[in-house]
Write an enzyme that holds these catalytic residues in place. Structure first.
Site, PDB file in Angstrom:
ATOM      1  N   ASP A  68     -63.683  -0.365 105.117  1.00 55.63           N
ATOM      2  CA  ASP A  68     -64.934   0.393 105.241  1.00 55.63           C
ATOM      3  C   ASP A  68     -66.062  -0.508 105.723  1.00 55.63           C
ATOM      4  O   ASP A  68     -67.138  -0.021 106.056  1.00 55.63           O
ATOM      5  CB  ASP A  68     -65.315   1.008 103.887  1.00 55.63           C
ATOM      6  CG  ASP A  68     -64.601   2.328 103.652  1.00 55.63           C
ATOM      7  OD1 ASP A  68     -63.945   2.817 104.586  1.00 55.63           O
ATOM      8  OD2 ASP A  68     -64.702   2.866 102.534  1.00 55.63           O
ATOM      9  N   LYS A  93     -57.197  11.522 110.023  1.00 54.14           N
ATOM     10  CA  LYS A  93     -57.474  10.345 109.185  1.00 54.14           C
ATOM     11  C   LYS A  93     -57.125  10.738 107.759  1.00 54.14           C
ATOM     12  O   LYS A  93     -57.777  11.603 107.174  1.00 54.14           O
ATOM     13  CB  LYS A  93     -58.948   9.958 109.301  1.00 54.14           C
ATOM     14  CG  LYS A  93     -59.365   8.787 108.429  1.00 54.14           C
ATOM     15  CD  LYS A  93     -60.831   8.443 108.715  1.00 54.14           C
ATOM     16  CE  LYS A  93     -61.386   7.397 107.770  1.00 54.14           C
ATOM     17  NZ  LYS A  93     -62.848   7.252 107.940  1.00 54.14           N
ATOM     18  N   TRP A  94     -56.070  10.144 107.229  1.00 55.66           N
ATOM     19  CA  TRP A  94     -55.520  10.512 105.912  1.00 55.66           C
ATOM     20  C   TRP A  94     -56.027   9.508 104.885  1.00 55.66           C
ATOM     21  O   TRP A  94     -55.589   8.374 104.844  1.00 55.66           O
ATOM     22  CB  TRP A  94     -53.997  10.483 105.993  1.00 55.66           C
ATOM     23  CG  TRP A  94     -53.275  10.901 104.753  1.00 55.66           C
ATOM     24  CD1 TRP A  94     -53.304  10.292 103.537  1.00 55.66           C
ATOM     25  CD2 TRP A  94     -52.375  12.006 104.618  1.00 55.66           C
ATOM     26  NE1 TRP A  94     -52.483  10.933 102.643  1.00 55.66           N
ATOM     27  CE2 TRP A  94     -51.897  11.996 103.282  1.00 55.66           C
ATOM     28  CE3 TRP A  94     -51.917  13.007 105.490  1.00 55.66           C
ATOM     29  CZ2 TRP A  94     -50.989  12.931 102.811  1.00 55.66           C
ATOM     30  CZ3 TRP A  94     -51.012  13.934 105.010  1.00 55.66           C
ATOM     31  CH2 TRP A  94     -50.564  13.902 103.686  1.00 55.66           C
ATOM     32  N   ASP A  95     -56.957   9.955 104.055  1.00 52.93           N
ATOM     33  CA  ASP A  95     -57.641   9.038 103.146  1.00 52.93           C
ATOM     34  C   ASP A  95     -57.073   9.103 101.729  1.00 52.93           C
ATOM     35  O   ASP A  95     -56.352  10.048 101.381  1.00 52.93           O
ATOM     36  CB  ASP A  95     -59.140   9.392 103.140  1.00 52.93           C
ATOM     37  CG  ASP A  95     -60.032   8.190 102.897  1.00 52.93           C
ATOM     38  OD1 ASP A  95     -59.550   7.179 102.386  1.00 52.93           O
ATOM     39  OD2 ASP A  95     -61.234   8.275 103.229  1.00 52.93           O
TER      40      ASP A  95
HETATM   41  C1  GLA Z   1     -63.599   6.637 102.485  1.00 57.21           C
HETATM   42  C2  GLA Z   1     -63.232   6.132 103.860  1.00 57.21           C
HETATM   43  C3  GLA Z   1     -64.413   6.270 104.775  1.00 57.21           C
HETATM   44  C4  GLA Z   1     -64.837   7.711 104.831  1.00 57.21           C
HETATM   45  C5  GLA Z   1     -65.126   8.224 103.434  1.00 57.21           C
HETATM   46  C6  GLA Z   1     -65.371   9.717 103.437  1.00 57.21           C
HETATM   47  O1  GLA Z   1     -64.532   5.811 101.887  1.00 57.21           O
HETATM   48  O2  GLA Z   1     -62.751   4.828 103.814  1.00 57.21           O
HETATM   49  O3  GLA Z   1     -64.107   5.800 106.059  1.00 57.21           O
HETATM   50  O4  GLA Z   1     -63.830   8.485 105.438  1.00 57.21           O
HETATM   51  O5  GLA Z   1     -64.061   7.961 102.546  1.00 57.21           O
HETATM   52  O6  GLA Z   1     -65.648  10.194 102.190  1.00 57.21           O
END
Ligand code: GLA
Length: 753
Positions: free
Chosen positions: A552, A480-482
């Site tokens: 989110d 999951k690349w945030d």
């Molecule tokens: C972002 C992402 C969340 C989670 C948090 C972790 O807000 O959208 O899904 O991964 O970071 O810090």
């Protein structure tokens, strides 16, 4: 069917693929005019009827023209308008030349037809082969001779769209500044449109908004360094009678993830100009002699079958011509993510226990979210320190944990946020100049973090090195690349003053460079992009990563709206959608578990909660949900998706959509009602897009008052009933009586003949 013709006597271009036609004509000294885009037209065209020159007071004529009062750039429908040469509408191209000139006046030079779709260097782009695409390249020259523009138009077999981008070359002997370079500009000789766009915020992405097009300029844009939560890089011009199911419209988006601007101008003569490209605000590109700037690719869809027709074109484009790699068409695993289950508070033991419970109920992929590196017990530190596994939490490292998860029979996934750095990190202490920043200004923080300077190749190499090391250090199946903040104080010490206007664009190009290298080196990994949820859900990132964490916000009611809006452009298998705990962590709402399931089942499905903490009854419910999802996954992920009832229209209290399997044999229709009403009417949910003669049997009937594992006990269950396609479309199925908020129904039907 693909064909590009040029009638040299009339100087008319006609591009067609049998679905759409695009017609242009050269006027007088080589002005490239737009005559038509829409449903395919047969040859021969009568070009006299598209447009005629007419006198307009206030519209200047180019010097020396033989019909001085009739011809003006200000009234000519154009393909790629310049600036400061008599057209006062939105320009597609603006430049400042070394001699002080800010005039851009473009004339035709030549054209050629290309069998192979040209690559866009350093940029993601739609791919198509020489058998299913055809491209027209038109070269234009600025009259003073310092600049050349190549316009590209690509048609793809069977798709009701045209792709556009341009290349701008400095053909002079001195540097120049490009101040604005659109990917697409198109003029319509009419203005009876509604504008439809997608606006939002964090946890509230892609709301559908529609309003009549007014005189003046309407802008939808981002200066945040990413596509943004606030606006999607998308706009549609709709005839007033357009619905989900019928009517004519044009819709444009970009294969791009950075700052963008869509501008729509309704002129005083009721023409409409639509431009789309990199936002000119904060943009300025220094072009040395012979250097070339390539704009991102724009997609312009035409539909005469309403918004669902438009979405089918976008969805096919994404599935068949954009997402790449072995996961592009593969069925996606049911995942369980640790974020809302544990936040930063976990250790190896708790994650293994969390995984065991999830696997026991049928989950296939366990994702460890934020908090596994540095001293990351909160969001105040450690971004950048990817090589420092937190052994307090994970004593046997990532490998030890991944091995244990694999031993349970599940895949292992990991969260990363490579584009960012915490001020409190070893990386920032060692390289304070690696974060974006502007001399004399302190950096703003968002979520206690800075943005790394991805315009700097040294920084990109570091990220590729350190992330590759993490991904090689353990058997990791998913990432999951945030990306959790907007860009501010955009500047880079790696570039001279004259190039500081390039940094935001170079940042996005840097993201693409990193993603190309990392996804290329780890082809077996399923990558899901995320940017605080849906800040960067666009065609640009989907080229590298085939699914995106949609938002989110996991509340089932909010999600109906978010997924509905998202589906305008993106197909379900690109949309991460998870069931989460109640009360919901974003809005505090309590919704039935089954409604949360039905909504999430329309995306790449998973759970964002600790399944081990559920009651025994809810565990059985989840077990049944996962089993049912696996049974239906082929249709849910690979089938066609159609919207039936919009939560943005009417009472705004209901949503319905349906999935149809590729072979048309399985239908899954979902209906949601947000708030129960007294004395509510019985609601007929009318299906669409079925074969009228075909007969379909209801094989599952879910309703929010009955858990999935009890579906066979439901009193009004339609299971076993057979309906014709005609009846399902004309009369529909009457939804179960709704006696509670956040209600839902789901019908699964299979063709019986
Ligand atoms: C972002 C992402 C969340 C989670 C948090 C972790 O807000 O959208 O899904 O991964 O970071 O810090």
């Amino acid at each position: 069917m693909l064909n590009v013709t040029f009638d040299s006597a009339l100087r008319v271009f006609h591009l067609t693929n049998g679905a759409v036609s695009y017609v242009m004509r050269l006027y007088h000294e080589g002005y490239l005019a737009h005559l038509y885009y829409g449903k395919a037209l047969p040859e021969p065209l009568n070009v006299e009827s598209f447009f005629y020159e007419t006198e307009r007071e206030g519209a200047p004529q180019p010097h020396g023209h033989e019909f001085p009062r009739l011809f003006s750039l200000d009234t000519l429908p154009q393909e790629y308008p310049g600036v400061n040469a008599g057209d006062f509408r939105l320009p597609a191209l603006e430049a400042a030349f070394d001699n002080g000139s800010r005039c851009v006046d473009l004339r035709y030079v030549s054209h050629r037809v290309l069998k192979d779709k040209p690559a866009l260097t350093g940029l993601p782009a739609v791919f198509a082969g020489d058998r299913d695409s055809l491209t027209l390249e038109i070269t234009l020259k600025e009259v003073a001779g310092e600049l050349e523009v190549r316009l590209y138009y690509t048609l793809i077999e069977g798709l009701s769209l045209i792709l556009r981008h341009s290349e701008i070359r400095n053909t002079g002997s001195k540097p120049l500044y490009l101040n604005n370079a659109a990917s697409l500009s198109v003029d319509f000789l009419e203005a009876d449109f509604d504008i439809l766009s997608l606006y939002g915020a964090h946890a509230n992405e892609r709301n559908v908004e529609r309003q009549p097009l007014k005189h003046g300029i309407e802008e939808i844009s981002s200066t945040r360094g990413a596509t943004s939560h606030q606006h999607q890089n998308f706009v549609a011009l709709l005839r007033h009678d357009v619905t989900e199911f019928s009517g004519e419209l044009y819709a444009a988006t970009l294969v791009w993830s950075g700052n963008f601007k869509a501008a729509i101008e309704r002129s005083s003569f009721d023409n409409t100009r639509l431009t789309l490209g990199i936002n000119d605000k904060g943009f300025n590109w220094y072009l040395e002699p012979s250097e070339c700037f390539t704009t991102p690719e724009a997609v312009l869809v035409y539909s005469d079958t309403g918004l669902n027709g438009m979405s089918q074109t976008f969805h096919t484009l994404v599935r068949e011509h954009l997402t790449r790699g072995q996961w592009s068409h593969a069925l996606r695993p049911v995942l369980v993510n640790s974020w809302e289950a544990a936040y930063f508070n976990f250790n190896e033991e708790s994650i293994v226990r969390f995984a065991k419970d999830a696997v026991n109920l049928g989950a296939e992929l366990i994702v460890l979210d934020d908090g596994w590196f540095g001293k990351r017990d909160s969001d105040t530190c450690s971004l950048g320190d990817w090589d420092r596994i937190d052994t307090r939490k994970l004593p046997s490292g990532l490998k030890g944990l991944a091995d244990k998860i694999h031993a349970l029979g599940a895949k292992f996934g990991l969260w990363v946020e490579p584009e960012m750095v915490s001020p409190d990190s070893e990386l920032f202490r060692a390289h304070p100049d690696w974060a974006l920043g502007v001399q004399g200004h302190s950096r703003s923080q968002q979520r206690n973090q800075y943005v790394l300077d991805l315009s700097n190749p040294e920084v990109r190499d570091y990220i590729v090195r350190v992330i590759s090391a993490v991904l090689s250090s353990a058997p990791i199946d998913y990432v999951k690349w945030d990306m959790n903040r907007n860009l501010s104080e955009v500047g880079s010490p790696a570039f001279p003053a004259c190039r500081q206007g390039e940094i935001a664009t170079r940042y996005t190009l840097g993201v693409y460079d990193i993603m190309e290298r990392i996804t290329g080196a780890f082809p077996h990994i399923l990558f899901e992009s995320c940017a605080g949820g849906g800040r960067r859900f666009d065609l640009g990132l989907l080229y590298y990563m085939p699914q995106v964490w949609t938002s989110d916000n996991t509340d089932a009611l909010c999600r109906q709206r978010i997924q509905y809006g998202t589906s305008l452009i993106f197909p379900p298998q690109t949309m991460g959608a998870h069931v989460s705990a109640c009360p919901n962590h974003q809005v505090g709402r309590v919704t039935p578990l089954i409604t949360r399931f039905i909504c999430a089942a329309s995306g790449t499905f998973g759970y964002e909660m600790d399944l081990g903490r559920l009651s025994p009854e809810d565990k059985e419910e989840v077990r049944a949900q996962i089993a049912l999802y696996k049974e239906l996954r082929e249709t849910l992920q690979r089938g066609a998706f159609y919207r039936l009832i919009s939560p943005f229209e009417g009472t705004r209290n209901e949503t319905a959509w349906m999935h149809i399997s590729e072979d048309g044999a399985e239908l899954i229709t979902m209906y949601f009602k947000m708030q129960a009403e007294p004395a509510a009417r019985l609601r007929r949910v009318r299906f669409k897009y079925l074969e009228p003669q075909a007969r379909y049997e209801v094989v599952s009937h879910l309703h929010s008052s009955t858990p999935v594992h009890n579906i066979y006990l439901k009193e009004h269950n339609l299971k076993g009933q057979v309906f014709s396609g005609a009846q399902l479309m004309s009369a529909g199925i009457t939804a179960d009586r709704i006696d509670a908020d956040a209600a839902s129904c789901m019908w699964v039907l299979r063709r019986v003949d």
